[in-house]
Scaffold this motif. Structure first.
Motif, PDB file in Angstrom:
ATOM      1  N   VAL A   1      15.405  41.829  24.007  1.00  0.00           N
ATOM      2  CA  VAL A   1      15.069  40.415  23.854  1.00  0.00           C
ATOM      3  C   VAL A   1      14.420  40.225  22.487  1.00  0.00           C
ATOM      4  O   VAL A   1      13.390  40.818  22.190  1.00  0.00           O
ATOM      5  CB  VAL A   1      14.139  39.934  24.994  1.00  0.00           C
ATOM      6  CG1 VAL A   1      13.736  38.482  24.774  1.00  0.00           C
ATOM      7  CG2 VAL A   1      14.821  40.103  26.347  1.00  0.00           C
ATOM      8  N   VAL A   2      15.057  39.388  21.659  1.00  0.00           N
ATOM      9  CA  VAL A   2      14.575  39.165  20.295  1.00  0.00           C
ATOM     10  C   VAL A   2      14.047  37.753  20.089  1.00  0.00           C
ATOM     11  O   VAL A   2      13.557  37.431  19.000  1.00  0.00           O
ATOM     12  CB  VAL A   2      15.679  39.486  19.256  1.00  0.00           C
ATOM     13  CG1 VAL A   2      16.051  40.963  19.307  1.00  0.00           C
ATOM     14  CG2 VAL A   2      16.902  38.602  19.484  1.00  0.00           C
ATOM     15  N   GLY A   3      14.136  36.913  21.096  1.00  0.00           N
ATOM     16  CA  GLY A   3      13.614  35.563  21.012  1.00  0.00           C
ATOM     17  C   GLY A   3      13.443  34.984  22.402  1.00  0.00           C
ATOM     18  O   GLY A   3      14.192  35.318  23.321  1.00  0.00           O
ATOM     19  N   LEU A   4      12.425  34.135  22.564  1.00  0.00           N
ATOM     20  CA  LEU A   4      12.132  33.547  23.865  1.00  0.00           C
ATOM     21  C   LEU A   4      11.740  32.087  23.686  1.00  0.00           C
ATOM     22  O   LEU A   4      10.907  31.764  22.843  1.00  0.00           O
ATOM     23  CB  LEU A   4      10.986  34.311  24.533  1.00  0.00           C
ATOM     24  CG  LEU A   4      10.444  33.753  25.854  1.00  0.00           C
ATOM     25  CD1 LEU A   4      11.501  33.802  26.949  1.00  0.00           C
ATOM     26  CD2 LEU A   4       9.195  34.524  26.276  1.00  0.00           C
TER      27      LEU A   4
ATOM     28  N   PRO B   1       9.282  36.534  18.751  1.00  0.00           N
ATOM     29  CA  PRO B   1       9.071  35.121  18.454  1.00  0.00           C
ATOM     30  C   PRO B   1       9.263  34.300  19.735  1.00  0.00           C
ATOM     31  O   PRO B   1      10.300  34.379  20.387  1.00  0.00           O
ATOM     32  CB  PRO B   1      10.132  34.798  17.402  1.00  0.00           C
ATOM     33  CG  PRO B   1      11.183  35.840  17.569  1.00  0.00           C
ATOM     34  CD  PRO B   1      10.491  37.061  18.119  1.00  0.00           C
ATOM     35  N   THR B   2       8.239  33.529  20.076  1.00  0.00           N
ATOM     36  CA  THR B   2       8.235  32.761  21.321  1.00  0.00           C
ATOM     37  C   THR B   2       7.866  31.316  21.028  1.00  0.00           C
ATOM     38  O   THR B   2       6.900  31.049  20.326  1.00  0.00           O
ATOM     39  CB  THR B   2       7.215  33.371  22.313  1.00  0.00           C
ATOM     40  OG1 THR B   2       7.581  34.728  22.577  1.00  0.00           O
ATOM     41  CG2 THR B   2       7.184  32.603  23.616  1.00  0.00           C
ATOM     42  N   LEU B   3       8.646  30.411  21.595  1.00  0.00           N
ATOM     43  CA  LEU B   3       8.372  28.991  21.492  1.00  0.00           C
ATOM     44  C   LEU B   3       8.275  28.440  22.904  1.00  0.00           C
ATOM     45  O   LEU B   3       9.195  28.605  23.700  1.00  0.00           O
ATOM     46  CB  LEU B   3       9.482  28.273  20.728  1.00  0.00           C
ATOM     47  CG  LEU B   3       9.383  26.747  20.659  1.00  0.00           C
ATOM     48  CD1 LEU B   3       8.096  26.310  19.963  1.00  0.00           C
ATOM     49  CD2 LEU B   3      10.608  26.173  19.954  1.00  0.00           C
ATOM     50  N   SER B   4       7.161  27.820  23.219  1.00  0.00           N
ATOM     51  CA  SER B   4       6.966  27.195  24.529  1.00  0.00           C
ATOM     52  C   SER B   4       6.873  25.684  24.351  1.00  0.00           C
ATOM     53  O   SER B   4       6.134  25.200  23.495  1.00  0.00           O
ATOM     54  CB  SER B   4       5.688  27.712  25.195  1.00  0.00           C
ATOM     55  OG  SER B   4       5.817  29.081  25.521  1.00  0.00           O
TER      56      SER B   4
ATOM     57  N   GLU C   1      13.052  31.755  12.985  1.00  0.00           N
ATOM     58  CA  GLU C   1      13.164  33.172  13.329  1.00  0.00           C
ATOM     59  C   GLU C   1      14.067  33.368  14.547  1.00  0.00           C
ATOM     60  O   GLU C   1      14.941  34.227  14.547  1.00  0.00           O
ATOM     61  CB  GLU C   1      11.780  33.772  13.589  1.00  0.00           C
ATOM     62  CG  GLU C   1      11.822  35.282  13.720  1.00  0.00           C
ATOM     63  CD  GLU C   1      10.442  35.910  13.762  1.00  0.00           C
ATOM     64  OE1 GLU C   1      10.380  37.097  14.101  1.00  0.00           O
ATOM     65  OE2 GLU C   1       9.442  35.224  13.467  1.00  0.00           O
ATOM     66  N   ILE C   2      13.867  32.539  15.573  1.00  0.00           N
ATOM     67  CA  ILE C   2      14.716  32.654  16.767  1.00  0.00           C
ATOM     68  C   ILE C   2      16.159  32.309  16.422  1.00  0.00           C
ATOM     69  O   ILE C   2      17.084  33.040  16.782  1.00  0.00           O
ATOM     70  CB  ILE C   2      14.182  31.752  17.906  1.00  0.00           C
ATOM     71  CG1 ILE C   2      12.842  32.292  18.422  1.00  0.00           C
ATOM     72  CG2 ILE C   2      15.200  31.671  19.052  1.00  0.00           C
ATOM     73  CD1 ILE C   2      12.120  31.370  19.396  1.00  0.00           C
ATOM     74  N   LEU C   3      16.368  31.195  15.716  1.00  0.00           N
ATOM     75  CA  LEU C   3      17.734  30.798  15.356  1.00  0.00           C
ATOM     76  C   LEU C   3      18.385  31.792  14.404  1.00  0.00           C
ATOM     77  O   LEU C   3      19.604  31.937  14.399  1.00  0.00           O
ATOM     78  CB  LEU C   3      17.729  29.391  14.754  1.00  0.00           C
ATOM     79  CG  LEU C   3      17.393  28.266  15.722  1.00  0.00           C
ATOM     80  CD1 LEU C   3      17.270  26.933  14.989  1.00  0.00           C
ATOM     81  CD2 LEU C   3      18.396  28.190  16.857  1.00  0.00           C
TER      82      LEU C   3
END
Length: 188
Positions: free
Chosen positions: A73-76, A93-96, A163-165
């Motif tokens: 898992v490289v992005g959440l 990298p996590t975005l909530s 970073e996620i994209l």
């Protein structure tokens, strides 16, 4: 997805109230987690594949739980999920997305940490007299929040979003599969 059945005994759907309570209690072997792992397996995820997980409500709890255990898992991205106590890898990298008056994310009992790799975008959803407090948890309101996040110039949001994209840059869609996350049925 989020919870599809709120009955304590549930029905044939894996994302039920029982899985919700088990996930909040730290249980890893829930009906919804088994369904998610079966979907990853059925899709043919290989050990070298990179995974970006996006989950709404119970799906967000589950995505965070998978991210805690799976180095692929490289992005959440979590949406309306009580994930503040998740033990996520520092590198992830996590975005909530959360609404300040959504009771579901508050079930974590804490606010999300503000770290280099974890940003939380929050807004207040107006609830009119006669509307249920769960209006703030509705996916249509979170879709609007996501649109606002996409347009945001906030440095932290931009950095995490990019970073996620970035992990998806150059990726090719291999197809779409829809899974019906059902409970396993015991045979007589």
């Amino acid at each position: 997805p989020g919870t599809s059945n709120w009955l304590p005994a549930g029905n044939g759907k894996a994302f039920d109230l029982r899985s919700n309570l088990e996930l909040l209690g730290g249980e890893e072997n829930t009906n919804s987690s088994r369904a998610a792992h079966a979907a990853l397996s059925a899709y043919g995820v290989k050990p070298e594949d990179r995974i970006v997980l996006v989950g709404y409500s119970q799906g967000g709890i589950l995505a965070a739980s998978i991210a805690e255990q799976n180095p692929n898992v490289v992005g959440l991205v979590t949406i309306g999920a009580p994930v503040a106590t998740a033990q996520l890898p520092e590198r992830l990298p996590t975005l909530s997305l959360e609404h300040s008056n959504d009771v579901v994310p508050a079930l974590a009992g804490e606010t999300n940490p503000l770290t280099k790799n974890w940003a939380t975008a929050s807004r207040h959803v107006n609830i009119e007299i006669g509307e249920t407090v769960l209006k703030a948890h509705e996916m249509s309101n979170y879709a609007e929040t996501a649109r606002q996040v996409d347009q945001s110039s906030s440095a932290g949001l931009v950095r995490i979003r990019e970073e996620i994209l970035g992990y998806l840059a150059g990726a090719k869609a291999l197809g779409v599969r829809e899974f019906q996350p059902l409970k396993a049925v015991a045979l007589p």
